[in-house]
Design a protein around this motif. Sequence first.
Motif, PDB file in Angstrom:
ATOM      1  N   ASP A 409     -27.101  33.570  51.953  1.00 26.92           N
ATOM      2  CA  ASP A 409     -26.256  34.748  51.741  1.00 26.92           C
ATOM      3  C   ASP A 409     -25.529  35.076  53.034  1.00 26.92           C
ATOM      4  O   ASP A 409     -25.892  34.578  54.091  1.00 26.92           O
ATOM      5  CB  ASP A 409     -27.040  35.953  51.195  1.00 26.92           C
ATOM      6  N   ASP A 410     -24.472  35.843  52.949  1.00 22.63           N
ATOM      7  CA  ASP A 410     -23.618  36.149  54.096  1.00 22.63           C
ATOM      8  C   ASP A 410     -23.413  34.901  54.961  1.00 22.63           C
ATOM      9  O   ASP A 410     -23.940  34.803  56.073  1.00 22.63           O
ATOM     10  CB  ASP A 410     -24.246  37.281  54.941  1.00 22.63           C
ATOM     11  N   PRO A 411     -22.633  33.946  54.439  1.00 17.17           N
ATOM     12  CA  PRO A 411     -22.563  32.632  55.079  1.00 17.17           C
ATOM     13  C   PRO A 411     -22.042  32.666  56.506  1.00 17.17           C
ATOM     14  O   PRO A 411     -21.146  33.435  56.840  1.00 17.17           O
ATOM     15  CB  PRO A 411     -21.582  31.859  54.190  1.00 17.17           C
ATOM     16  N   GLY A 412     -22.645  31.802  57.325  1.00 15.41           N
ATOM     17  CA  GLY A 412     -22.172  31.620  58.690  1.00 15.41           C
ATOM     18  C   GLY A 412     -21.085  30.552  58.711  1.00 15.41           C
ATOM     19  O   GLY A 412     -20.610  30.089  57.675  1.00 15.41           O
ATOM     20  N   VAL A 413     -20.696  30.166  59.916  1.00 13.86           N
ATOM     21  CA  VAL A 413     -19.640  29.167  60.087  1.00 13.86           C
ATOM     22  C   VAL A 413     -20.232  27.986  60.847  1.00 13.86           C
ATOM     23  O   VAL A 413     -21.064  28.166  61.744  1.00 13.86           O
ATOM     24  CB  VAL A 413     -18.452  29.760  60.887  1.00 13.86           C
ATOM     25  N   LEU A 414     -19.797  26.780  60.462  1.00 15.03           N
ATOM     26  CA  LEU A 414     -20.271  25.581  61.149  1.00 15.03           C
ATOM     27  C   LEU A 414     -19.218  25.119  62.155  1.00 15.03           C
ATOM     28  O   LEU A 414     -18.053  24.894  61.797  1.00 15.03           O
ATOM     29  CB  LEU A 414     -20.532  24.460  60.127  1.00 15.03           C
ATOM     30  N   LEU A 415     -19.642  24.998  63.409  1.00 21.84           N
ATOM     31  CA  LEU A 415     -18.768  24.476  64.463  1.00 21.84           C
ATOM     32  C   LEU A 415     -19.254  23.057  64.736  1.00 21.84           C
ATOM     33  O   LEU A 415     -20.424  22.871  65.073  1.00 21.84           O
ATOM     34  CB  LEU A 415     -18.979  25.342  65.703  1.00 21.84           C
ATOM     35  N   LEU A 416     -18.388  22.097  64.577  1.00 24.40           N
ATOM     36  CA  LEU A 416     -18.859  20.706  64.567  1.00 24.40           C
ATOM     37  C   LEU A 416     -18.032  19.827  65.499  1.00 24.40           C
ATOM     38  O   LEU A 416     -16.793  19.873  65.468  1.00 24.40           O
ATOM     39  CB  LEU A 416     -18.759  20.194  63.112  1.00 24.40           C
ATOM     40  N   SER A 417     -18.724  19.020  66.276  1.00 27.35           N
ATOM     41  CA  SER A 417     -18.022  18.092  67.177  1.00 27.35           C
ATOM     42  C   SER A 417     -17.287  17.033  66.372  1.00 27.35           C
ATOM     43  O   SER A 417     -17.839  16.452  65.432  1.00 27.35           O
ATOM     44  CB  SER A 417     -19.037  17.414  68.087  1.00 27.35           C
ATOM     45  N   GLU A 418     -16.053  16.774  66.789  1.00 29.24           N
ATOM     46  CA  GLU A 418     -15.303  15.724  66.082  1.00 29.24           C
ATOM     47  C   GLU A 418     -15.858  14.343  66.390  1.00 29.24           C
ATOM     48  O   GLU A 418     -15.487  13.370  65.744  1.00 29.24           O
ATOM     49  CB  GLU A 418     -13.809  15.807  66.401  1.00 29.24           C
ATOM     50  N   LEU A 419     -16.800  14.239  67.329  1.00 32.66           N
ATOM     51  CA  LEU A 419     -17.363  12.929  67.685  1.00 32.66           C
ATOM     52  C   LEU A 419     -18.679  12.653  66.955  1.00 32.66           C
ATOM     53  O   LEU A 419     -19.564  11.979  67.483  1.00 32.66           O
ATOM     54  CB  LEU A 419     -17.566  12.846  69.209  1.00 32.66           C
ATOM     55  N   THR A 420     -18.818  13.200  65.760  1.00 32.75           N
ATOM     56  CA  THR A 420     -20.019  12.945  64.954  1.00 32.75           C
ATOM     57  C   THR A 420     -19.622  12.259  63.648  1.00 32.75           C
ATOM     58  O   THR A 420     -18.499  12.464  63.159  1.00 32.75           O
ATOM     59  CB  THR A 420     -20.723  14.269  64.551  1.00 32.75           C
ATOM     60  N   GLY A 421     -20.560  11.511  63.076  1.00 36.30           N
ATOM     61  CA  GLY A 421     -20.308  10.946  61.753  1.00 36.30           C
ATOM     62  C   GLY A 421     -20.136  12.056  60.729  1.00 36.30           C
ATOM     63  O   GLY A 421     -19.354  11.939  59.784  1.00 36.30           O
ATOM     64  N   ALA A 422     -20.867  13.168  60.920  1.00 38.68           N
ATOM     65  CA  ALA A 422     -20.796  14.282  59.954  1.00 38.68           C
ATOM     66  C   ALA A 422     -19.380  14.844  59.852  1.00 38.68           C
ATOM     67  O   ALA A 422     -18.986  15.369  58.801  1.00 38.68           O
ATOM     68  CB  ALA A 422     -21.777  15.385  60.366  1.00 38.68           C
ATOM     69  N   ALA A 423     -18.589  14.724  60.935  1.00 34.30           N
ATOM     70  CA  ALA A 423     -17.226  15.285  60.911  1.00 34.30           C
ATOM     71  C   ALA A 423     -16.361  14.573  59.870  1.00 34.30           C
ATOM     72  O   ALA A 423     -15.427  15.167  59.327  1.00 34.30           O
ATOM     73  CB  ALA A 423     -16.595  15.194  62.296  1.00 34.30           C
ATOM     74  N   GLU A 424     -16.693  13.309  59.568  1.00 38.51           N
ATOM     75  CA  GLU A 424     -15.912  12.603  58.539  1.00 38.51           C
ATOM     76  C   GLU A 424     -16.071  13.260  57.181  1.00 38.51           C
ATOM     77  O   GLU A 424     -15.162  13.313  56.376  1.00 38.51           O
ATOM     78  CB  GLU A 424     -16.353  11.136  58.439  1.00 38.51           C
ATOM     79  N   GLU A 425     -17.295  13.719  56.919  1.00 38.85           N
ATOM     80  CA  GLU A 425     -17.558  14.344  55.616  1.00 38.85           C
ATOM     81  C   GLU A 425     -17.241  15.833  55.616  1.00 38.85           C
ATOM     82  O   GLU A 425     -16.754  16.367  54.625  1.00 38.85           O
ATOM     83  CB  GLU A 425     -19.058  14.225  55.307  1.00 38.85           C
ATOM     84  N   LEU A 426     -17.582  16.528  56.709  1.00 35.07           N
ATOM     85  CA  LEU A 426     -17.556  17.994  56.699  1.00 35.07           C
ATOM     86  C   LEU A 426     -16.399  18.572  57.506  1.00 35.07           C
ATOM     87  O   LEU A 426     -16.244  19.793  57.602  1.00 35.07           O
ATOM     88  CB  LEU A 426     -18.883  18.543  57.272  1.00 35.07           C
ATOM     89  N   GLY A 427     -15.591  17.668  58.092  1.00 31.05           N
ATOM     90  CA  GLY A 427     -14.583  18.089  59.065  1.00 31.05           C
ATOM     91  C   GLY A 427     -13.496  19.001  58.507  1.00 31.05           C
ATOM     92  O   GLY A 427     -12.900  19.781  59.248  1.00 31.05           O
ATOM     93  N   ASP A 428     -13.223  18.945  57.196  1.00 30.93           N
ATOM     94  CA  ASP A 428     -12.139  19.785  56.664  1.00 30.93           C
ATOM     95  C   ASP A 428     -12.530  21.255  56.613  1.00 30.93           C
ATOM     96  O   ASP A 428     -11.676  22.130  56.730  1.00 30.93           O
ATOM     97  CB  ASP A 428     -11.765  19.342  55.236  1.00 30.93           C
ATOM     98  N   GLU A 429     -13.803  21.532  56.404  1.00 28.49           N
ATOM     99  CA  GLU A 429     -14.224  22.930  56.209  1.00 28.49           C
ATOM    100  C   GLU A 429     -15.029  23.493  57.369  1.00 28.49           C
ATOM    101  O   GLU A 429     -15.254  24.700  57.448  1.00 28.49           O
ATOM    102  CB  GLU A 429     -15.024  23.076  54.902  1.00 28.49           C
ATOM    103  N   ALA A 430     -15.495  22.605  58.252  1.00 30.88           N
ATOM    104  CA  ALA A 430     -16.131  23.109  59.474  1.00 30.88           C
ATOM    105  C   ALA A 430     -15.008  23.393  60.463  1.00 30.88           C
ATOM    106  O   ALA A 430     -13.869  23.001  60.241  1.00 30.88           O
ATOM    107  CB  ALA A 430     -17.057  22.045  60.036  1.00 30.88           C
ATOM    108  N   ILE A 431     -15.342  24.093  61.569  1.00 31.76           N
ATOM    109  CA  ILE A 431     -14.347  24.232  62.632  1.00 31.76           C
ATOM    110  C   ILE A 431     -14.662  23.124  63.630  1.00 31.76           C
ATOM    111  O   ILE A 431     -15.787  23.057  64.151  1.00 31.76           O
ATOM    112  CB  ILE A 431     -14.470  25.612  63.318  1.00 31.76           C
TER     113      ILE A 431
END
Length: 500
Positions: A409-431
Amino acid sequence: MTGERPTAETVSSILGDRELVVASNRQPYSHEYEDEEIVVNRPAGGLTSALDPVVQSAGGTWVAWASGDADGEVTDDDGRVGVPPENPAYDLRRVSLSDEQVDGYYYGYSNQVLWPICHIDPSKMNARADFWQHYRDANRKFADAIADEANGESVVWLQDYHLALVPRMVRETRPDVFCMQFWHITWPSRDAFQTCPQYRQLLDGLLANDLIGFHTDQYCQNFLDCAAMLPDARVDRATRSVVYDGRRTFVRSFPLGIDATQRRQLAISSADNEFWHEFKDEHDLGDTLALGIERLDYTKGIPERLAALEHLWETRPEWQGELTYVQKASESRSQIPEYQALQDFVESEIQRLNERFGTDNWTPVVYLNEYLPKDGLATLYREADLGIVSPRRDGMNLVAKEFVASQVDDPGVLLLSELTGAAEELGDEAILVHPHDTPGFADAIESALSLPEPERSRRMNDLERLVHSNDVYAWMNAQFRTVKAIQRGRDVAAKSVKRQ
Ligand code: F6P
């Protein structure tokens, strides 16, 4: 949609009569002495706990390093013990290594040669000749144990960078097994990989697999580029495979996920718990909370993150007294000087920041390096306004996915390094942030914390959908389906050769 946990039926419909042999450096259960009693520990690592139920339902054997000090007390003469201890469903075959071998194979070659090279930090490589010797010897021990447990038709599923030579060694005695390996870290560019003195031998070992899996398409491309360095290898880009030494190795991406449903349930059940009340009483928190959770590893970018926070508090003092950053860190590989130095540096930087900015009723950085119970971690994930995942390099990063799955609930925000594999999947909606761009990183923290509620919710809903649909079970199913497709292709080819 959530990936379905593969059942015994699904696995056996894919494997047929073939038996499953899993191998990894870490074991799913270890036996340790505690006050002269033997207790069973389950490593916290996500991978072993996600694979364990699958091996439990499919049956078979899991081969792993005997890292517990009481492991030898409970195994039979061949190093086998039935697990889970309370209701054994499969055999754990333990590989005993001497202290010298562990130093050379695990702390040495795996984590001071392969780890820095794969994370594109070759200046940290320590290419001692004895490390390589121990890596080869330890891989031989794993391969012998696997060959012992496998029959001619088994499916051997190897995990990670500790076991790169095992496929070739297993084939010496078990040429017909189906051998597959998942590489859990980044596969670097050809230039970076070539800095490893043993790059040819490593490729030779890996190309004895029938299937190699990576987290992203980019790592697959990088691997194919590296394979092309071997004069006898033919890289077939159209089918993403390599023909070498009479075998075709398929190269595919399977992005690893988490058990998102379980993580969400844990977050739901951790609402407003005792841990949270005690935590708030104990620390002088600001109204806004940012969170980082990681092993103390130089690839995770903790000093770079602290520099960005310092820049924020320095240039925008309105965040002083308002934003507290919580760093949960776990000690890791401390026998390696680089890791020890990082631990000391992180602690001294946190102390410096707290002395520089802290006040009587506000602590800028809360540092937690003690063990936290599961519900404590879940509460931190849930309560954080900002999850900061900013590695200098990371093959995937599951903390990013755990943070997302915990936003109930009351969602937070994900700040994600562009140098991770996860950024390929989550990069559009993370910062996205670049860990080395200190002012840009500080700006990103501020913009993330200033996002209006509807925008936060929209982004988090999209992220949740991704994390739930690409969960750890989807990851496993995709690999088993690929095994089936490769086998089917081979059966068809074999039949047509017979007909000719
Ligand atoms: O990310 C690669 C990995 O091997 C993971 O599988 C594991 O959780 C992590 O690194 C820590 O590794 P270890 O403590 O076994 O060195």
